[in-house]
Design an enzyme around this catalytic site. Sequence first.
Site, short mmCIF file in Angstrom:
data_model
loop_
_atom_site.label_atom_id
_atom_site.label_comp_id
_atom_site.label_asym_id
_atom_site.label_seq_id
_atom_site.Cartn_x
_atom_site.Cartn_y
_atom_site.Cartn_z
N SER A 332 48.23 74.97 20.08
CA SER A 332 48.99 73.76 20.43
C SER A 332 49.29 72.85 19.26
O SER A 332 50.08 71.91 19.39
CB SER A 332 48.24 72.97 21.50
OG SER A 332 48.16 73.71 22.71
N ASP A 356 56.06 70.34 36.20
CA ASP A 356 54.92 71.12 35.72
C ASP A 356 53.96 71.37 36.89
O ASP A 356 53.05 70.57 37.15
CB ASP A 356 54.20 70.37 34.60
CG ASP A 356 53.03 71.17 34.01
OD1 ASP A 356 52.67 72.22 34.58
OD2 ASP A 356 52.48 70.74 32.98
#
Length: 681
Positions: A332, A356
């Site tokens: 990430s 999401d």
Amino acid sequence: MLAFGQKSSVNRRRIIIRVVIASFFILFCFGILIYRLWDLQVASYQGLSERAERNRLSLVPISPRRGDIVDRNGVVLARSYRDYTIEIVPAQIKDVNALIEQLREIIPISDLEVRRFKRRLAGAHRFGSVIVRHNITDEEAALFAAHSYRFSGVSLKARWVREYPQGESAAHLIGYIGRISDKDKEYLEKEGLEGEYRGTDVIGKKGIEASYERQLHGKPGWEEVEISASGRPVRVLKRTDPIPGDNLRLSIDLGLQKMAEGLFNNPRSPQRGALVAIEPKTGEVLAYVSAPSFDPNLFIDGIDVENWRRLADSEDAPLLDRPISGTFPIGSTYKPFVALAALELGVRSAETRVPDPGYFEFGGQRFRNAGRAVYGPTNMHKAIVVSSDTYFFSLGPLLGVDRLHDFAIQFGFGKQTGVDLPGEKRGILPSKEWKRKAFKDPKKQVWHTGETISVAVGQGYNALTIMQLAQATAVLAANGVYMRPHIVNWLENPITRKAEQVVKSPEYTVPLKPEHLRVIKSAMTAVTRSGTARSVFAGANYVSAGKTGTAQVFSLKGSRYNAAALNKRLHDHALYMGFAPVDNPKIAVALIVENGGWGARVAAPIARKVFDYWLSPTRPITPEYVSPFVDEDAEAESSPDVEVPAETPKNPEDNMSEVIPDILGATSDPPHRDNTSSENR
């Protein structure tokens, strides 16, 4: 009577003829002698006198003093000192073993030193000088001098010896020197430098010692020595002093370096990993950690086979220069650059909200968030703060792998950053062209859109170095200004007392819109205030920006990640990147803890301590820190569920020959070292 007179006349004529012939022969011989004398004294005088002078005189090279290496504050990292040695000329010795035993009666010579001597002897010229014992004390030198008449072909000499007083600290960046090998000789002859190494038997092999070899080495001097018919020196007629090598002042701060190393090398919980800290405005590398490390002093006169096997066969690969030679998925920590690419390329605005539900579905396959978290409608700011994988999964197909590659390479990913160390790898920043070249099977050469999904969260075929991540972070902190990262800050000439700065100006500037930079930096700042790193940076007296990262080592294939049930080598990698202070960045950091677990719990605390140290107004000289490593409860703290390629071929441009040191006592080929587990995951 008449007959007798005739016979006497004949004898007289014979005698006269013989006398004439003998006279002519004598004159002829004198003529040859006179001609030869004339030739020697007149015609060939110049050449013969020069040859005679050369036989009477000998040019003896004087090795120069190798330059010192110091940190930014002048603390010595590498230096040279004078040492006495006992050396033997093989051509003048009949029985080497007997001679060594005789020498042992006067000065101590260990079995290891005998093995070293015999190994050098095997590759030495018979008229060359081979060291049998070094580090001779003054008392031992005086004792040998008193008995030197007994040892024809043995001499006491002085030489420069390299020393690394900090031991394992900063070993990978400093490197080490070693004996000049046949390969080194070929290189020196090719470059026309063999004359510069007369009287020198060592050369830089790794690290700064290798990349700045020409500056550190200096130039040899010469002594014109008159010698006797037996070959012994009589007097020095003329001397040209050697020119010492330049001293190198590094940008590294040894205090910061040792503090960061201590966080990895806690005896209770040693960890493998790498850390690089850079000053964004100048490109100065402030700390360069590769853990575990090694002692470069072992290599100076050749490493013994026991120590070599201990280092080379270790599964922790202490000889691997992790910041530039180890390649990893960066997880990430790649997301801020992907988000910036989306803004700059007009793929998605910062305000656009993406649903999401905890996963992204593509081609009938679900890619899940880390820990199966659900974040609901998510914009770019929130996606970076909470590290929503689904948001970035959805960006992958929109950006496309080639556009993402072309944007990210500007920050230093997928290329050599230019740091002044040998052996830097390009790693893999995937693109369609890369895949066509990397695989031989035509079916595997085709890039599939689904593969971009994993790439967008720093996984998939991504195999990048921590130096690249640190440099990219520094470029982001400097608003797109690319300063070449460098370890050596100044070259200091000890003769002229002048110093030359290595890097003075930027290489280029990445064209970025200020409003887009504000979006990314604001989100990265929120990561340390309300996001995944909020607990780590709570109470800091500065404002920093960063991004945690957790990189998956193997494919979960839909199952839950359970660290307790896995071998430690299969745990996720923990990463962190960031810079501080946000408004005026003075330090940018990137680090990885191999198989460390969750980035926010393991990697971020290291970055916090590095920031605290560097930004402290009363920076301590010898700080003492406690390692932040703890056993992670990884049930809910895992990397995203992505597809980890079963096969990731290396970048063919990274195939570089490995330097094998001089190994003493080895009776077979050097042991094979397999670093693939650390280099490319």
